[in-house]
Design a protein around this motif. Structure first.
Motif, PDB file in Angstrom:
ATOM      1  N   ASN A 120      41.383  25.328  40.247  1.00  0.00           N
ATOM      2  CA  ASN A 120      42.391  26.123  40.944  1.00  0.00           C
ATOM      3  C   ASN A 120      43.647  25.283  41.186  1.00  0.00           C
ATOM      4  O   ASN A 120      43.565  24.195  41.775  1.00  0.00           O
ATOM      5  CB  ASN A 120      41.849  26.628  42.283  1.00  0.00           C
ATOM      6  N   THR A 121      44.772  25.784  40.733  1.00  0.00           N
ATOM      7  CA  THR A 121      46.050  25.123  40.954  1.00  0.00           C
ATOM      8  C   THR A 121      46.888  26.004  41.868  1.00  0.00           C
ATOM      9  O   THR A 121      47.305  27.100  41.483  1.00  0.00           O
ATOM     10  CB  THR A 121      46.790  24.884  39.627  1.00  0.00           C
ATOM     11  N   ASP A 122      47.114  25.523  43.077  1.00  0.00           N
ATOM     12  CA  ASP A 122      47.828  26.275  44.109  1.00  0.00           C
ATOM     13  C   ASP A 122      49.230  25.685  44.245  1.00  0.00           C
ATOM     14  O   ASP A 122      49.398  24.549  44.693  1.00  0.00           O
ATOM     15  CB  ASP A 122      47.062  26.166  45.427  1.00  0.00           C
ATOM     16  N   THR A 123      50.251  26.448  43.847  1.00  0.00           N
ATOM     17  CA  THR A 123      51.630  25.979  43.881  1.00  0.00           C
ATOM     18  C   THR A 123      52.418  26.776  44.912  1.00  0.00           C
ATOM     19  O   THR A 123      52.421  28.009  44.883  1.00  0.00           O
ATOM     20  CB  THR A 123      52.295  26.128  42.499  1.00  0.00           C
ATOM     21  N   ARG A 124      53.070  26.067  45.812  1.00  0.00           N
ATOM     22  CA  ARG A 124      53.889  26.698  46.852  1.00  0.00           C
ATOM     23  C   ARG A 124      55.345  26.275  46.659  1.00  0.00           C
ATOM     24  O   ARG A 124      55.639  25.084  46.530  1.00  0.00           O
ATOM     25  CB  ARG A 124      53.407  26.293  48.251  1.00  0.00           C
ATOM     26  N   ALA A 178      59.143  19.147  38.392  1.00  0.00           N
ATOM     27  CA  ALA A 178      57.855  19.807  38.609  1.00  0.00           C
ATOM     28  C   ALA A 178      57.114  19.107  39.737  1.00  0.00           C
ATOM     29  O   ALA A 178      57.084  17.873  39.814  1.00  0.00           O
ATOM     30  CB  ALA A 178      57.029  19.770  37.330  1.00  0.00           C
ATOM     31  N   ALA A 179      56.553  19.907  40.634  1.00  0.00           N
ATOM     32  CA  ALA A 179      55.892  19.333  41.814  1.00  0.00           C
ATOM     33  C   ALA A 179      54.802  18.341  41.429  1.00  0.00           C
ATOM     34  O   ALA A 179      54.591  17.328  42.114  1.00  0.00           O
ATOM     35  CB  ALA A 179      55.317  20.449  42.680  1.00  0.00           C
ATOM     36  N   ALA A 180      54.100  18.592  40.314  1.00  0.00           N
ATOM     37  CA  ALA A 180      53.033  17.682  39.893  1.00  0.00           C
ATOM     38  C   ALA A 180      53.573  16.313  39.493  1.00  0.00           C
ATOM     39  O   ALA A 180      52.840  15.312  39.520  1.00  0.00           O
ATOM     40  CB  ALA A 180      52.256  18.301  38.733  1.00  0.00           C
ATOM     41  N   SER A 181      54.866  16.253  39.130  1.00  0.00           N
ATOM     42  CA  SER A 181      55.462  14.981  38.717  1.00  0.00           C
ATOM     43  C   SER A 181      55.883  14.127  39.908  1.00  0.00           C
ATOM     44  O   SER A 181      56.286  12.972  39.726  1.00  0.00           O
ATOM     45  CB  SER A 181      56.684  15.234  37.824  1.00  0.00           C
ATOM     46  N   GLN A 182      55.797  14.671  41.121  1.00  0.00           N
ATOM     47  CA  GLN A 182      56.229  13.943  42.297  1.00  0.00           C
ATOM     48  C   GLN A 182      55.144  13.038  42.870  1.00  0.00           C
ATOM     49  O   GLN A 182      55.360  12.370  43.885  1.00  0.00           O
ATOM     50  CB  GLN A 182      56.702  14.925  43.379  1.00  0.00           C
ATOM     51  N   ASN A 183      53.994  12.993  42.202  1.00  0.00           N
ATOM     52  CA  ASN A 183      52.885  12.148  42.636  1.00  0.00           C
ATOM     53  C   ASN A 183      53.331  10.688  42.709  1.00  0.00           C
ATOM     54  O   ASN A 183      53.948  10.164  41.778  1.00  0.00           O
ATOM     55  CB  ASN A 183      51.715  12.304  41.647  1.00  0.00           C
ATOM     56  N   PHE A 231      65.077  22.726  49.199  1.00  0.00           N
ATOM     57  CA  PHE A 231      63.905  23.207  48.483  1.00  0.00           C
ATOM     58  C   PHE A 231      62.677  22.373  48.833  1.00  0.00           C
ATOM     59  O   PHE A 231      62.772  21.193  49.169  1.00  0.00           O
ATOM     60  CB  PHE A 231      64.147  23.201  46.966  1.00  0.00           C
ATOM     61  N   GLU A 232      61.530  23.053  48.769  1.00  0.00           N
ATOM     62  CA  GLU A 232      60.246  22.420  49.038  1.00  0.00           C
ATOM     63  C   GLU A 232      59.244  22.879  47.989  1.00  0.00           C
ATOM     64  O   GLU A 232      59.169  24.073  47.682  1.00  0.00           O
ATOM     65  CB  GLU A 232      59.729  22.798  50.425  1.00  0.00           C
ATOM     66  N   ASP A 233      58.501  21.946  47.442  1.00  0.00           N
ATOM     67  CA  ASP A 233      57.481  22.253  46.442  1.00  0.00           C
ATOM     68  C   ASP A 233      56.197  21.513  46.791  1.00  0.00           C
ATOM     69  O   ASP A 233      56.235  20.371  47.269  1.00  0.00           O
ATOM     70  CB  ASP A 233      57.921  21.830  45.037  1.00  0.00           C
ATOM     71  N   GLY A 234      55.074  22.157  46.508  1.00  0.00           N
ATOM     72  CA  GLY A 234      53.794  21.513  46.706  1.00  0.00           C
ATOM     73  C   GLY A 234      52.753  22.059  45.755  1.00  0.00           C
ATOM     74  O   GLY A 234      52.743  23.264  45.466  1.00  0.00           O
ATOM     75  N   VAL A 235      51.903  21.192  45.237  1.00  0.00           N
ATOM     76  CA  VAL A 235      50.838  21.591  44.324  1.00  0.00           C
ATOM     77  C   VAL A 235      49.538  20.937  44.770  1.00  0.00           C
ATOM     78  O   VAL A 235      49.494  19.724  45.013  1.00  0.00           O
ATOM     79  CB  VAL A 235      51.136  21.183  42.865  1.00  0.00           C
ATOM     80  N   THR A 236      48.485  21.746  44.875  1.00  0.00           N
ATOM     81  CA  THR A 236      47.150  21.238  45.179  1.00  0.00           C
ATOM     82  C   THR A 236      46.191  21.744  44.110  1.00  0.00           C
ATOM     83  O   THR A 236      46.134  22.947  43.849  1.00  0.00           O
ATOM     84  CB  THR A 236      46.670  21.707  46.561  1.00  0.00           C
ATOM     85  N   THR A 237      45.473  20.826  43.486  1.00  0.00           N
ATOM     86  CA  THR A 237      44.515  21.173  42.442  1.00  0.00           C
ATOM     87  C   THR A 237      43.108  20.856  42.920  1.00  0.00           C
ATOM     88  O   THR A 237      42.846  19.739  43.403  1.00  0.00           O
ATOM     89  CB  THR A 237      44.804  20.394  41.147  1.00  0.00           C
ATOM     90  N   THR A 238      42.221  21.847  42.804  1.00  0.00           N
ATOM     91  CA  THR A 238      40.827  21.665  43.201  1.00  0.00           C
ATOM     92  C   THR A 238      39.912  22.123  42.076  1.00  0.00           C
ATOM     93  O   THR A 238      40.238  23.049  41.333  1.00  0.00           O
ATOM     94  CB  THR A 238      40.502  22.463  44.474  1.00  0.00           C
ATOM     95  N   THR A 239      38.769  21.456  41.963  1.00  0.00           N
ATOM     96  CA  THR A 239      37.734  21.836  41.004  1.00  0.00           C
ATOM     97  C   THR A 239      36.398  21.843  41.717  1.00  0.00           C
ATOM     98  O   THR A 239      36.005  20.822  42.301  1.00  0.00           O
ATOM     99  CB  THR A 239      37.686  20.864  39.815  1.00  0.00           C
ATOM    100  N   ASP A 240      35.757  23.001  41.695  1.00  0.00           N
ATOM    101  CA  ASP A 240      34.452  23.143  42.340  1.00  0.00           C
ATOM    102  C   ASP A 240      34.518  22.729  43.813  1.00  0.00           C
ATOM    103  O   ASP A 240      33.614  22.066  44.333  1.00  0.00           O
ATOM    104  CB  ASP A 240      33.413  22.309  41.588  1.00  0.00           C
ATOM    105  N   GLY A 241      35.626  23.108  44.475  1.00  0.00           N
ATOM    106  CA  GLY A 241      35.779  22.826  45.894  1.00  0.00           C
ATOM    107  C   GLY A 241      36.270  21.439  46.219  1.00  0.00           C
ATOM    108  O   GLY A 241      36.460  21.112  47.392  1.00  0.00           O
ATOM    109  N   ARG A 242      36.515  20.599  45.214  1.00  0.00           N
ATOM    110  CA  ARG A 242      36.937  19.216  45.449  1.00  0.00           C
ATOM    111  C   ARG A 242      38.396  19.050  45.030  1.00  0.00           C
ATOM    112  O   ARG A 242      38.779  19.417  43.919  1.00  0.00           O
ATOM    113  CB  ARG A 242      36.055  18.260  44.642  1.00  0.00           C
TER     114      ARG A 242
END
Length: 695
Positions: A396-400, A480-485, A429-440
């Motif tokens: 699951n990739t949740d992007t806000r 891209a929000a994922a690139s802000q890591n 502007f505000e961006d956020g991405v959370t990625t989860t797999t099998d609840g983790r």
């Protein structure tokens, strides 16, 4: 465009349904395809007073060309060509953004294409549009303007039939609710089904549209609208056809990696309210709110290139994905015309707010999926792949996303012939991405920043029906929000862009000759690239803002009456987009070497129509040429030229359209993608017939 500012009509947003069925007339053909006013700058304006190239595709052209969705109109826009799905190449750059009535909130998410049934016109502002629209691609923006309730009672019904088992019906009614016309309404419904030319594919589109307008005061109106979409595409989550490096298809263009049971299904609801009013003769004000919610589900087989041991077989993987997106936007805009120190100032101020939540649930079965033959594909049901994929966990990739902006512009009339334009915009502007797999949680990043955007220009009118202009406009795009890591080296400042443009716009001979010329240079900086000189951190490649791209070109647009009964539209665009700074051995996204994918050097389109008034008929002929391109994998995408023709005939309340696309059945690639998934084939010769009834 208008011959003079005094001839401007009210803002087109107040128009009722198109009267394009009545296009066969005596005398000149009603300024077909041309406009006097555009709202692409958030306020009603004469196009001659905008120091930037623009085009407007109106309902007359929709009807003459039988346009169904956004891809049907790209050939009419210089500098724009098809890339994939709803994406286009715009002045050399790939982009997928679009606006509705000047606001964010496109209900056609993912891999669906905007439909035109409830659209009155399409406005295209070329080049950076950051002042009025905020973060975005530098090529330009496409704004879909909705049909709204009309003051005159009318009913229009269209029955459709054509090749590939096409069948459909639509109807729309509008008019006053009360005797005084204080309240007006619009109701519309659209249904169309067909079996497209690719194997296993079907398409069913449903649209329901309703709106009410209320005249709240003299010069003021509130319009509330609701639209529902249902797009069912069995076997129709399409990729391309594999090609060799020379761009020749390796199989019949009907080939499809999808099984008969694969599908894409989009359901969307969009709701909006808009209030506009005049305050005296010098001030206008409008405000709007728009909300949409969309769910796209898809199960399909993705091609992964040819099998090394047998080049006739294409490896595949199975994907099960759900996209759930909702967005809410607000906007406010005001203009005031004021005389100061003997000069007229037109001040424009406004702001907008947008928040979008996007959740992608995806699981991909990569092993054990049966490959498919190019020469003799044998399809079966995909129940085995569906069952095996169901055992996998969803990622699951949740992007806000949040966007907030405010702008101010002043247009100063130094004299009747010389205008200056200057504006500034502030965005947060505000961006956020959370990625989860099998609840983790497996990845998480967030970033917030702000930016300023500027615009300036000068317009000189040697006569009231011609304007020379020069402008500079800026834009920015958050990374891209994922690139802000932080492991990848983030956070990073946005990609920035600027364009210098000069041009000529005319509306000569009382509007019978509209010719526009624009030359531009766009530079984009701060593009992120992997820096190979730096070691990865925690498995993350190190990114650095080391990319720069320069796009140069010119465009010509022509709309003219060759005779009182003969109309011609023509457009030509030349573009050269190249990487001008990067790390050795690296390439900017969507580019190969120093060339951009699906960015043609030359693109030409035309449409000409001749009416025979005594028999109430019109004959039209058009064409498109797109020069050689490359795919994302560097394969050649061959140039193509296709032609179309149509006949319209009116008898009393009935009208008939007969149209043939790709008249000579050319076999061509509309665009390139990757070596693994091939080029998108252009549609073979197709025929469309419409019976139109209008009361």
């Amino acid at each position: 465009m208008s011959a003079s500012a005094e001839e401007q009509k009210p803002a087109p947003a107040a128009e009722g349904p198109a009267s394009a069925d009545d296009i066969v007339v005596t005398g000149r053909a009603q300024r077909l395809y041309r406009v006097d006013v555009t709202t692409v700058g958030k306020a009603a304006e004469d196009p001659l007073d905008i120091p930037q190239a623009l085009q407007v595709i109106n309902a007359d052209l929709f009807n003459d060309q039988g346009a169904r969705d956004a891809t049907d109109i790209y050939r009419n826009i210089s500098g724009v060509s098809f890339f994939s799905y709803a994406g286009v190449t715009f002045r050399g750059f790939r982009q997928d953004q679009s606006f509705y009535d000047g606001q964010r909130g496109n209900p056609f998410i993912g891999f669906s294409v905007p439909q035109l049934f409830n659209v009155s016109r399409v406005e295209v502002l070329k080049g950076p549009a950051g002042l009025f629209f905020g973060p975005g691609s530098p090529g330009g923006i496409i704004n879909y303007v909705s049909k709204v309730p009309g003051d005159l009672a009318s009913l229009r019904t269209v029955a459709t039939g054509g090749t590939y088992d096409r069948i459909g019906i639509s109807s729309e009614a509008t008019g006053p609710v009360d005797d005084a016309g204080v309240v007006t309404y619009r109701l519309g419904g659209f249904y169309e089904a067909m079996r497209p030319f690719r194997r296993n594919t079907k398409s069913t589109s449903l649209i329901g549209d309703a709106g009410v307008s209320i005249r709240t005061n003299a010069g003021g109106k509130l319009t509330v609208q609701a639209t529902i979409y249902d797009n069912d595409l069995p076997g129709n989550r399409l990729r391309g056809i594999l090609t060799d490096d020379a761009g020749d298809f390796l199989s019949d263009i009907r080939w499809n990696a999808n099984e008969p049971t694969d599908f894409l299904h989009l359901t969307s609801n969009a709701y909006q309210a808009r209030y506009a009013t005049e305050v005296g003769s010098a001030v206008t004000f409008d405000a709007g709110v728009r909300y949409f919610e969309s769910i796209e589900t898809q199960q399909y087989h993705e091609p992964r290139g040819r099998v090394a041991t047998n080049p006739d077989l294409v490896a595949r993987e199975f994907r099960d994905q759900i996209r759930d997106v909702d967005g809410l936007s607000f906007m406010v805009n005001a203009t005031a015309t004021i005389a100061l120190r003997g000069m007229e100032h037109k001040f424009q101020a406004g702001g907008d707010w947008y928040e979008e939540n996007s959740l992608l649930a995806s699981r991909i079965l990569r092993a054990g999926v049966t490959p498919l033959s190019l020469s003799a594909p044998a399809y079966t049901t995909s129940s085995r792949d569906v069952a095996r994929a169901a055992a996998l966990p969803f990622t699951n990739t949740d992007t806000r996303t949040k966007r907030r902006g405010a702008y101010l512009q002043d247009q100063i009339s130094l004299t009747d012939a010389l205008l200056l334009v200057g504006g500034v915009r502030y965005d947060r502007f505000e961006d956020g991405v959370t990625t989860t797999t099998d609840g983790r949680t497996t990845a998480q990043s967030a970033y917030r920043d702000d930016a300023m955007t500027f615009r300036g220009g000068a317009i000189y009118k040697p006569r009231r029906d011609a304007s020379l202009y020069v402008s500079w406009s800026g834009s920015f795009e958050p990374q891209a929000a994922a690139s802000q890591n932080t492991d990848a080296g983030g956070p990073f400042a946005p990609v920035t862009g600027g364009q210098v443009e000069a041009g000529l716009k005319t509306d000569l001979l009382g509007g019978r000759l509209q010719a526009n010329l624009a030359a531009y240079r766009i530079v984009r900086r701060n593009i992120l690239q992997v820096d190979p000189s730096l070691a990865p951190i925690n498995g993350q490649d190190q990114l650095r803002p080391i990319g720069e791209v320069t796009s140069k070109g010119f465009e010509i647009d022509l709309a003219t009456d060759l005779t009182p009964d003969w109309v011609l539209l023509a457009n030509y665009g030349y573009n050269d987009a190249r990487i001008t700074r990067t790390v050795a051995g690296q390439a900017v996204t969507n580019a190969v070497g120093d060339r951009f994918a699906n960015a043609p050097r030359h693109k030409l389109g035309f449409w000409t129509r001749y009416q025979v008034a005594p028999i109430a008929a019109a004959f039209a002929f058009g064409g498109e040429h797109v020069s050689r391109r490359i795919s994302l994998s560097g394969q050649q995408v061959k140039p193509y030229t296709i032609f179309d023709a149509s006949i319209t005939k009116r008898v009393g309340i009935a009208g008939v359209l007969l149209r043939v696309d790709n008249l000579f059945d050319a076999r061509y690639a509309a665009s390139g993608f990757t070596a693994q998934s091939g080029h998108f084939p252009g549609e073979p010769r197709t025929a469309l017939a419409e019976l139109r009834l209008r009361f």
